[in-house]
Design a protein around this motif. Structure first.
Motif, PDB file in Angstrom:
ATOM      1  N   GLY A 199       0.809  -1.211   0.000  1.00 48.77           N
ATOM      2  CA  GLY A 199       0.000   0.000   0.000  1.00 48.77           C
ATOM      3  C   GLY A 199       0.840   1.258   0.000  1.00 48.77           C
ATOM      4  O   GLY A 199       2.052   1.225  -0.237  1.00 48.77           O
ATOM      5  N   LYS A 200       0.171   2.370   0.311  1.00 48.97           N
ATOM      6  CA  LYS A 200       0.813   3.675   0.330  1.00 48.97           C
ATOM      7  C   LYS A 200       0.379   4.415   1.585  1.00 48.97           C
ATOM      8  O   LYS A 200      -0.721   4.197   2.098  1.00 48.97           O
ATOM      9  N   PRO A 201       1.232   5.333   2.084  1.00 52.30           N
ATOM     10  CA  PRO A 201       0.825   6.109   3.259  1.00 52.30           C
ATOM     11  C   PRO A 201      -0.375   6.995   2.947  1.00 52.30           C
ATOM     12  O   PRO A 201      -0.510   7.527   1.858  1.00 52.30           O
ATOM     13  N   SER A 202      -1.257   7.116   3.934  1.00 46.88           N
ATOM     14  CA  SER A 202      -2.475   7.882   3.739  1.00 46.88           C
ATOM     15  C   SER A 202      -2.861   8.547   5.052  1.00 46.88           C
ATOM     16  O   SER A 202      -2.470   8.119   6.130  1.00 46.88           O
ATOM     17  N   SER A 203      -3.651   9.610   4.966  1.00 43.61           N
ATOM     18  CA  SER A 203      -4.101  10.322   6.160  1.00 43.61           C
ATOM     19  C   SER A 203      -5.485  10.895   5.887  1.00 43.61           C
ATOM     20  O   SER A 203      -6.231  10.395   5.058  1.00 43.61           O
ATOM     21  N   PHE A 204      -5.836  12.003   6.570  1.00 40.60           N
ATOM     22  CA  PHE A 204      -7.169  12.566   6.452  1.00 40.60           C
ATOM     23  C   PHE A 204      -7.512  12.959   5.015  1.00 40.60           C
ATOM     24  O   PHE A 204      -8.667  12.995   4.635  1.00 40.60           O
ATOM     25  N   GLY A 205      -6.502  13.273   4.206  1.00 38.94           N
ATOM     26  CA  GLY A 205      -6.780  13.704   2.852  1.00 38.94           C
ATOM     27  C   GLY A 205      -7.389  12.627   1.987  1.00 38.94           C
ATOM     28  O   GLY A 205      -8.089  12.917   1.020  1.00 38.94           O
ATOM     29  N   LYS A 206      -7.155  11.345   2.318  1.00 45.39           N
ATOM     30  CA  LYS A 206      -7.628  10.252   1.478  1.00 45.39           C
ATOM     31  C   LYS A 206      -8.428   9.212   2.254  1.00 45.39           C
ATOM     32  O   LYS A 206      -9.410   8.670   1.744  1.00 45.39           O
ATOM     33  N   TYR A 207      -8.006   8.940   3.476  1.00 42.79           N
ATOM     34  CA  TYR A 207      -8.651   7.878   4.261  1.00 42.79           C
ATOM     35  C   TYR A 207      -9.323   8.486   5.488  1.00 42.79           C
ATOM     36  O   TYR A 207      -8.697   9.201   6.269  1.00 42.79           O
ATOM     37  N   LEU A 208     -10.611   8.199   5.662  1.00 48.03           N
ATOM     38  CA  LEU A 208     -11.363   8.648   6.823  1.00 48.03           C
ATOM     39  C   LEU A 208     -11.915   7.423   7.544  1.00 48.03           C
ATOM     40  O   LEU A 208     -12.365   6.461   6.905  1.00 48.03           O
ATOM     41  N   GLY A 209     -11.885   7.457   8.858  1.00 52.16           N
ATOM     42  CA  GLY A 209     -12.380   6.319   9.607  1.00 52.16           C
ATOM     43  C   GLY A 209     -12.914   6.731  10.964  1.00 52.16           C
ATOM     44  O   GLY A 209     -12.614   7.815  11.482  1.00 52.16           O
ATOM     45  N   LEU A 210     -13.727   5.863  11.535  1.00 52.61           N
ATOM     46  CA  LEU A 210     -14.290   6.090  12.863  1.00 52.61           C
ATOM     47  C   LEU A 210     -14.644   4.742  13.479  1.00 52.61           C
ATOM     48  O   LEU A 210     -15.281   3.900  12.832  1.00 52.61           O
ATOM     49  N   ASP A 211     -14.220   4.524  14.718  1.00 57.20           N
ATOM     50  CA  ASP A 211     -14.597   3.342  15.490  1.00 57.20           C
ATOM     51  C   ASP A 211     -15.283   3.818  16.774  1.00 57.20           C
ATOM     52  O   ASP A 211     -14.690   4.588  17.539  1.00 57.20           O
ATOM     53  N   TRP A 212     -16.517   3.352  17.011  1.00 53.30           N
ATOM     54  CA  TRP A 212     -17.249   3.743  18.217  1.00 53.30           C
ATOM     55  C   TRP A 212     -17.835   2.506  18.866  1.00 53.30           C
ATOM     56  O   TRP A 212     -18.398   1.643  18.193  1.00 53.30           O
ATOM     57  N   ASP A 213     -17.670   2.416  20.192  1.00 49.81           N
ATOM     58  CA  ASP A 213     -18.192   1.285  20.951  1.00 49.81           C
ATOM     59  C   ASP A 213     -18.993   1.777  22.147  1.00 49.81           C
ATOM     60  O   ASP A 213     -18.616   2.764  22.807  1.00 49.81           O
ATOM     61  N   VAL A 228     -22.437  -6.972  27.004  1.00 50.46           N
ATOM     62  CA  VAL A 228     -23.016  -6.776  25.667  1.00 50.46           C
ATOM     63  C   VAL A 228     -22.427  -5.482  25.118  1.00 50.46           C
ATOM     64  O   VAL A 228     -22.095  -4.559  25.870  1.00 50.46           O
ATOM     65  N   ASN A 229     -22.279  -5.436  23.794  1.00 50.42           N
ATOM     66  CA  ASN A 229     -21.582  -4.308  23.187  1.00 50.42           C
ATOM     67  C   ASN A 229     -22.208  -3.980  21.825  1.00 50.42           C
ATOM     68  O   ASN A 229     -22.743  -4.858  21.146  1.00 50.42           O
ATOM     69  N   TYR A 230     -22.142  -2.713  21.475  1.00 49.91           N
ATOM     70  CA  TYR A 230     -22.572  -2.285  20.138  1.00 49.91           C
ATOM     71  C   TYR A 230     -21.423  -1.488  19.524  1.00 49.91           C
ATOM     72  O   TYR A 230     -20.930  -0.527  20.118  1.00 49.91           O
ATOM     73  N   SER A 231     -20.988  -1.911  18.327  1.00 48.31           N
ATOM     74  CA  SER A 231     -19.863  -1.263  17.655  1.00 48.31           C
ATOM     75  C   SER A 231     -20.313  -0.687  16.323  1.00 48.31           C
ATOM     76  O   SER A 231     -21.112  -1.298  15.606  1.00 48.31           O
ATOM     77  N   LEU A 232     -19.768   0.464  15.998  1.00 43.32           N
ATOM     78  CA  LEU A 232     -19.978   1.087  14.692  1.00 43.32           C
ATOM     79  C   LEU A 232     -18.615   1.407  14.105  1.00 43.32           C
ATOM     80  O   LEU A 232     -17.805   2.097  14.734  1.00 43.32           O
ATOM     81  N   ILE A 233     -18.352   0.875  12.909  1.00 44.88           N
ATOM     82  CA  ILE A 233     -17.059   1.073  12.240  1.00 44.88           C
ATOM     83  C   ILE A 233     -17.316   1.671  10.860  1.00 44.88           C
ATOM     84  O   ILE A 233     -18.107   1.132  10.081  1.00 44.88           O
ATOM     85  N   LEU A 234     -16.657   2.780  10.586  1.00 43.81           N
ATOM     86  CA  LEU A 234     -16.798   3.447   9.293  1.00 43.81           C
ATOM     87  C   LEU A 234     -15.423   3.589   8.653  1.00 43.81           C
ATOM     88  O   LEU A 234     -14.475   4.054   9.284  1.00 43.81           O
ATOM     89  N   GLN A 235     -15.302   3.167   7.380  1.00 43.65           N
ATOM     90  CA  GLN A 235     -14.104   3.369   6.574  1.00 43.65           C
ATOM     91  C   GLN A 235     -14.507   3.995   5.251  1.00 43.65           C
ATOM     92  O   GLN A 235     -15.431   3.510   4.585  1.00 43.65           O
ATOM     93  N   LYS A 236     -13.809   5.056   4.885  1.00 41.40           N
ATOM     94  CA  LYS A 236     -14.106   5.735   3.620  1.00 41.40           C
ATOM     95  C   LYS A 236     -12.798   6.150   2.958  1.00 41.40           C
ATOM     96  O   LYS A 236     -11.958   6.802   3.577  1.00 41.40           O
ATOM     97  N   VAL A 237     -12.625   5.747   1.687  1.00 43.89           N
ATOM     98  CA  VAL A 237     -11.443   6.111   0.916  1.00 43.89           C
ATOM     99  C   VAL A 237     -11.879   7.086  -0.172  1.00 43.89           C
ATOM    100  O   VAL A 237     -12.725   6.769  -1.012  1.00 43.89           O
ATOM    101  N   LYS A 238     -11.300   8.288  -0.131  1.00 43.97           N
ATOM    102  CA  LYS A 238     -11.612   9.313  -1.129  1.00 43.97           C
ATOM    103  C   LYS A 238     -10.594   9.194  -2.259  1.00 43.97           C
ATOM    104  O   LYS A 238      -9.450   9.605  -2.132  1.00 43.97           O
TER     105      LYS A 238
END
Length: 258
Positions: A199-213, A228-238
């Motif tokens: 792969g290649k290095p990436s940051s906020f300019g290209k890769y956005l993510g969020l993990d919430w529990d 018991v747990n509820y998880s929300l995971i978001l990955q977005k590649v611009k």
């Protein structure tokens, strides 16, 4: 005079003993096992221009060491199927693996029942999708550092809740070319790990993510905790070819303290 000296010595020893007991009660190791149900919403324009959704099972194993600060390691594995939205005749299979190392420092905030932590996570996430025995496939791999915060609230001796959020700050991102195949993939087709980690290095300019529990814990006894747990995971590649993955996972498990 001798009685007075002996009295103060005994008081001092008792205070040290009680402080040691209190410190030990705050120090523990924990092994966790959980099972969850993944609900996925997905779009990968390398794979298809269509939106997809689907479900699958997730299994997890973790270890956590808590003193004042927290050190933890966890592994999660999930697999299932995705379908084109409103068209269940077109089905793909997927698998994903998440491996994380975390270190969280206790903050001088809160009180005896509410504790705040802040720290970081090094995490590797791999998601692989294929259709019709690899006639078409795609993948996304990310590894790097995230900022993570955690709040734990003890309701009483039996019940507790906690919530955590993680935001990636630097990632090493791996994605396939537009048609999924290139010379590197052909040369390493028997070594999928090398393909996923390229792969290649990436940051906020290209890769956005969020993990919430968000979790609830019930202490069965001094050694065993049910949660018991509820998880929300978001990955977005611009990118030229967009990638969006939203995963919502309710889960339950057992934690063993020692």
């Amino acid at each position: 005079m001798k009685k007075t000296i002996i009295y103060f010595l005994l008081c001092g020893l008792s205070a040290n003993y009680l402080h040691a007991e209190e410190s030990d009660s705050l120090s523990f190791n924990e092994i966790t096992l959980h099972v969850g149900y993944q609900n996925n919403y997905f779009k990968d324009e390398v794979f298809s221009p269509l939106n997809q959704q689907g479900n699958g099972m997730q299994f997890g194993l973790g270890y956590k060491r808590t003193l004042q600060n927290i050190f933890g390691v966890s592994l999660q594995y999930g697999s299932g199927s995705l379908n084109v939205y409103e068209n269940n005749s077109y089905s793909d299979s997927y698998l994903n693996i998440n491996l994380a190392l975390e270190y969280l420092a206790k903050l001088p905030l809160g009180n005896t029942t509410t504790v705040f932590y802040l720290g970081g996570t090094y995490e590797t996430k791999a998601f692989f999708l294929e259709w019709n025995d690899l006639d078409t496939f795609s993948y996304t791999s990310s590894q790097g550092f995230s900022i993570k915060g955690l709040i734990a609230k003890e309701i009483n001796s039996k019940h507790g809740i906690e919530t955590a959020i993680g935001i990636p700050i630097f990632q090493w991102l791996g994605r396939p070319p537009y048609n999924s195949i290139d010379e590197f993939i052909i040369e390493n087709q028997d070594n999928p790990v090398s393909i996923m980690l390229k792969g290649k290095p990436s940051s906020f300019g290209k890769y956005l993510g969020l993990d919430w529990d968000l979790g609830y814990r019930y202490r069965i006894n001094s050694r065993l905790v049910w949660y018991v747990n509820y998880s929300l995971i978001l990955q977005k590649v611009k990118d030229v070819h967009q990638f969006i993955h939203l995963s919502m996972v309710p889960s339950t498990g057992i934690a063993f303290k020692f």
